[in-house]
Design a protein around this motif. Structure first.
Motif, PDB file in Angstrom:
ATOM      1  N   LEU A   1       2.903  17.869  -0.129  1.00 16.06           N
ATOM      2  CA  LEU A   1       3.625  18.259  -1.336  1.00 16.06           C
ATOM      3  C   LEU A   1       5.045  18.694  -1.001  1.00 16.06           C
ATOM      4  N   ARG A   2       5.195  19.494   0.039  1.00 15.59           N
ATOM      5  CA  ARG A   2       6.530  19.979   0.394  1.00 15.59           C
ATOM      6  C   ARG A   2       7.461  18.830   0.751  1.00 15.59           C
ATOM      7  N   SER A   3       6.909  17.764   1.341  1.00 14.20           N
ATOM      8  CA  SER A   3       7.753  16.656   1.787  1.00 14.20           C
ATOM      9  C   SER A   3       8.288  15.823   0.630  1.00 14.20           C
ATOM     10  N   VAL A   4       7.606  15.860  -0.507  1.00 17.69           N
ATOM     11  CA  VAL A   4       8.016  15.006  -1.626  1.00 17.69           C
ATOM     12  C   VAL A   4       8.394  15.802  -2.868  1.00 17.69           C
ATOM     13  N   GLN A   5       8.147  17.111  -2.867  1.00 13.05           N
ATOM     14  CA  GLN A   5       8.339  17.897  -4.079  1.00 13.05           C
ATOM     15  C   GLN A   5       9.783  17.852  -4.559  1.00 13.05           C
ATOM     16  N   GLY A   6      10.717  17.956  -3.635  1.00 13.17           N
ATOM     17  CA  GLY A   6      12.113  17.923  -4.030  1.00 13.17           C
ATOM     18  C   GLY A   6      12.524  16.604  -4.641  1.00 13.17           C
ATOM     19  N   LEU A   7      11.901  15.519  -4.183  1.00 12.72           N
ATOM     20  CA  LEU A   7      12.225  14.206  -4.739  1.00 12.72           C
ATOM     21  C   LEU A   7      11.583  14.012  -6.102  1.00 12.72           C
ATOM     22  N   ALA A   8      10.357  14.495  -6.243  1.00 11.55           N
ATOM     23  CA  ALA A   8       9.638  14.278  -7.491  1.00 11.55           C
ATOM     24  C   ALA A   8      10.155  15.160  -8.610  1.00 11.55           C
ATOM     25  N   ASP A   9      10.722  16.313  -8.275  1.00  8.27           N
ATOM     26  CA  ASP A   9      11.166  17.268  -9.279  1.00  8.27           C
ATOM     27  C   ASP A   9      12.613  16.968  -9.692  1.00  8.27           C
ATOM     28  N   VAL A  10      12.818  15.778 -10.245  1.00  9.89           N
ATOM     29  CA  VAL A  10      14.177  15.328 -10.582  1.00  9.89           C
ATOM     30  C   VAL A  10      14.225  14.806 -12.005  1.00  9.89           C
ATOM     31  N   VAL A  11      13.463  15.435 -12.882  1.00  9.10           N
ATOM     32  CA  VAL A  11      13.377  14.935 -14.251  1.00  9.10           C
ATOM     33  C   VAL A  11      14.748  14.888 -14.911  1.00  9.10           C
ATOM     34  N   ASP A  12      15.566  15.903 -14.713  1.00 13.01           N
ATOM     35  CA  ASP A  12      16.852  15.966 -15.388  1.00 13.01           C
ATOM     36  C   ASP A  12      17.864  14.972 -14.812  1.00 13.01           C
TER      37      ASP A  12
ATOM     38  N   LEU B   1       0.833  -1.207   0.000  1.00 19.06           N
ATOM     39  CA  LEU B   1       0.000   0.000   0.000  1.00 19.06           C
ATOM     40  C   LEU B   1       0.864   1.253   0.000  1.00 19.06           C
ATOM     41  N   GLU B   2       1.935   1.258   0.775  1.00 19.39           N
ATOM     42  CA  GLU B   2       2.836   2.408   0.803  1.00 19.39           C
ATOM     43  C   GLU B   2       3.361   2.719  -0.603  1.00 19.39           C
ATOM     44  N   THR B   3       3.706   1.684  -1.355  1.00 28.66           N
ATOM     45  CA  THR B   3       4.222   1.895  -2.704  1.00 28.66           C
ATOM     46  C   THR B   3       3.147   2.447  -3.627  1.00 28.66           C
ATOM     47  N   VAL B   4       1.930   1.910  -3.513  1.00 29.57           N
ATOM     48  CA  VAL B   4       0.822   2.419  -4.334  1.00 29.57           C
ATOM     49  C   VAL B   4       0.594   3.907  -4.056  1.00 29.57           C
ATOM     50  N   LEU B   5       0.596   4.282  -2.795  1.00 27.27           N
ATOM     51  CA  LEU B   5       0.358   5.685  -2.437  1.00 27.27           C
ATOM     52  C   LEU B   5       1.516   6.584  -2.853  1.00 27.27           C
ATOM     53  N   SER B   6       2.734   6.057  -2.846  1.00 26.09           N
ATOM     54  CA  SER B   6       3.878   6.840  -3.303  1.00 26.09           C
ATOM     55  C   SER B   6       3.786   7.121  -4.798  1.00 26.09           C
ATOM     56  N   ILE B   7       3.340   6.133  -5.560  1.00 31.05           N
ATOM     57  CA  ILE B   7       3.148   6.341  -6.998  1.00 31.05           C
ATOM     58  C   ILE B   7       2.078   7.406  -7.224  1.00 31.05           C
ATOM     59  N   GLU B   8       1.010   7.348  -6.445  1.00 36.14           N
ATOM     60  CA  GLU B   8      -0.032   8.371  -6.567  1.00 36.14           C
ATOM     61  C   GLU B   8       0.526   9.753  -6.246  1.00 36.14           C
ATOM     62  N   ALA B   9       1.345   9.846  -5.208  1.00 33.47           N
ATOM     63  CA  ALA B   9       1.934  11.138  -4.844  1.00 33.47           C
ATOM     64  C   ALA B   9       2.783  11.685  -5.979  1.00 33.47           C
ATOM     65  N   LEU B  10       3.532  10.809  -6.633  1.00 31.08           N
ATOM     66  CA  LEU B  10       4.370  11.237  -7.749  1.00 31.08           C
ATOM     67  C   LEU B  10       3.517  11.775  -8.894  1.00 31.08           C
ATOM     68  N   LEU B  11       2.444  11.077  -9.213  1.00 31.59           N
ATOM     69  CA  LEU B  11       1.525  11.542 -10.249  1.00 31.59           C
ATOM     70  C   LEU B  11       0.892  12.878  -9.865  1.00 31.59           C
ATOM     71  N   ALA B  12       0.491  12.986  -8.608  1.00 30.34           N
ATOM     72  CA  ALA B  12      -0.180  14.208  -8.147  1.00 30.34           C
ATOM     73  C   ALA B  12       0.759  15.406  -8.207  1.00 30.34           C
ATOM     74  N   VAL B  13       2.005  15.219  -7.778  1.00 21.17           N
ATOM     75  CA  VAL B  13       2.973  16.313  -7.814  1.00 21.17           C
ATOM     76  C   VAL B  13       3.177  16.779  -9.253  1.00 21.17           C
ATOM     77  N   HIS B  14       3.290  15.825 -10.164  1.00 21.02           N
ATOM     78  CA  HIS B  14       3.480  16.184 -11.572  1.00 21.02           C
ATOM     79  C   HIS B  14       2.310  17.036 -12.076  1.00 21.02           C
ATOM     80  N   GLU B  15       1.088  16.628 -11.770  1.00 24.92           N
ATOM     81  CA  GLU B  15      -0.076  17.367 -12.246  1.00 24.92           C
ATOM     82  C   GLU B  15      -0.189  18.740 -11.582  1.00 24.92           C
ATOM     83  N   ILE B  16       0.112  18.790 -10.278  1.00 27.55           N
ATOM     84  CA  ILE B  16       0.048  20.076  -9.560  1.00 27.55           C
ATOM     85  C   ILE B  16       1.026  21.072 -10.171  1.00 27.55           C
TER      86      ILE B  16
END
Length: 214
Positions: free
Chosen positions: A184-195, A152-167
C-alpha cells in the motif's frame, strides 16, 4: 499464487540449464579433437517450462479479475428487501475518478491471457525437407510468456488501484498485514490523485513501475 511461484522457479531452472549447455551440432572439442553428435539444440525442457508458465499466469490473472469484481460490487440491503450494486463511474473520457470501470480493461486482458496460454510448441511442422522432423519453437514460447507477464502486471496494477480505493474508503489501513501495508505504501501516493485527474492508462503504467520495485 504459490503455484505460479513454482512455475517461475521451474522456468528459471530450465533457462539456467539451457544457458549452461552447448547446442552446437556437432559439438567439436578442440582440446581432444573429438566431434560429438549433440541434441542439446532441442530445447524442449525450456519450451515446456515457459508453456506451463503462461497457463499459471492466466490463472493468476483470472483470480485477480474475480477479486476486482468483489471490490467494485459494494452491495447493501435497500429497505430490507432488495440488494443493489453501486459502481461509481469515472468523469470524463479516459479519466480517473473511481477505477471501477478499469475492470473492463482487466477482463479484456484476461481474455488475451487465456488465448496466450494456448501451446505454441505443438504447431510446428517438420522442417528442412523433413530433416528436422521435430522443432520446439522454444523461442516463440519465451516471447509469448514475456507478453503474458506484461499483461499480468497491468491486471495486478488495476487490482491494486481498486484495493487502495476501498482501503481508504473503509479506513482499513490500520488493520493491514505487514506485506499488504508495504504494498500500500508503495502505491498509495500514486493512487491518491483524484484531484489531479490523470489519464487512467498513465496511472496504471506508473503503478506497474511502483509494484515492480517491491
Amino acid at each position: 499464487h504459490e503455484a505460479l511461484r513454482e512455475h517461475v522457479a521451474a522456468a528459471d531452472l530450465a533457462a539456467a540449464t539451457a544457458l549452461a549447455g552447448r547446442g552446437d551440432n556437432p559439438l567439436v572439442l578442440p582440446e581432444t579433437g573429438e566431434t560429438i553428435s549433440n541434441g542439446n539444440f532441442h530445447a524442449i525442457a525450456l519450451a515446456l517450462a515457459f508453456e506451463s508458465l503462461r497457463v499459471a499466469i492466466a490463472h493468476v490473472a483470472m483470480l485477480s479479475e474475480r477479486r476486482q469484481a468483489k471490490l467494485i460490487q459494494r452491495a447493501w440491503v435497500d429497505d430490507g428487501r432488495a440488494t443493489r450494486l453501486a459502481v461509481e463511474a469515472p468523469e470524463g473520457e479516459g479519466r480517473y475518478r473511481f477505477p471501477g470501470l478499469m475492470s473492463y480493461s482487466a477482463a479484456a486482458l484476461v481474455a488475451e491471457l487465456k488465448h496466450l496460454a494456448a501451446p505454441v510448441t505443438l504447431g510446428v511442422p517438420p522442417l528442412d525437407f523433413d530433416v528436422e522432423d521435430h522443432s520446439t519453437f522454444a523461442n516463440q514460447a519465451v516471447v509469448l510468456t514475456r507478453s503474458a507477464l506484461d499483461k499480468l502486471e497491468t491486471v495486478l496494477s488495476i487490482e491494486a488501484l481498486l484495493a487502495v480505493h476501498e482501503i481508504q474508503q473503509r479506513e482499513l489501513v490500520g488493520s493491514l498485514g505487514a506485506g499488504t501495508a508495504r504494498a500500500l505504501r508503495s502505491v498509495q501516493g500514486l493512487a491518491d490523485v483524484v484531484d489531479l485527474d490523470p489519464l487512467a492508462a498513465d496511472l496504471v503504467e506508473r503503478l506497474d513501475d511502483a509494484l515492480a520495485e517491491l
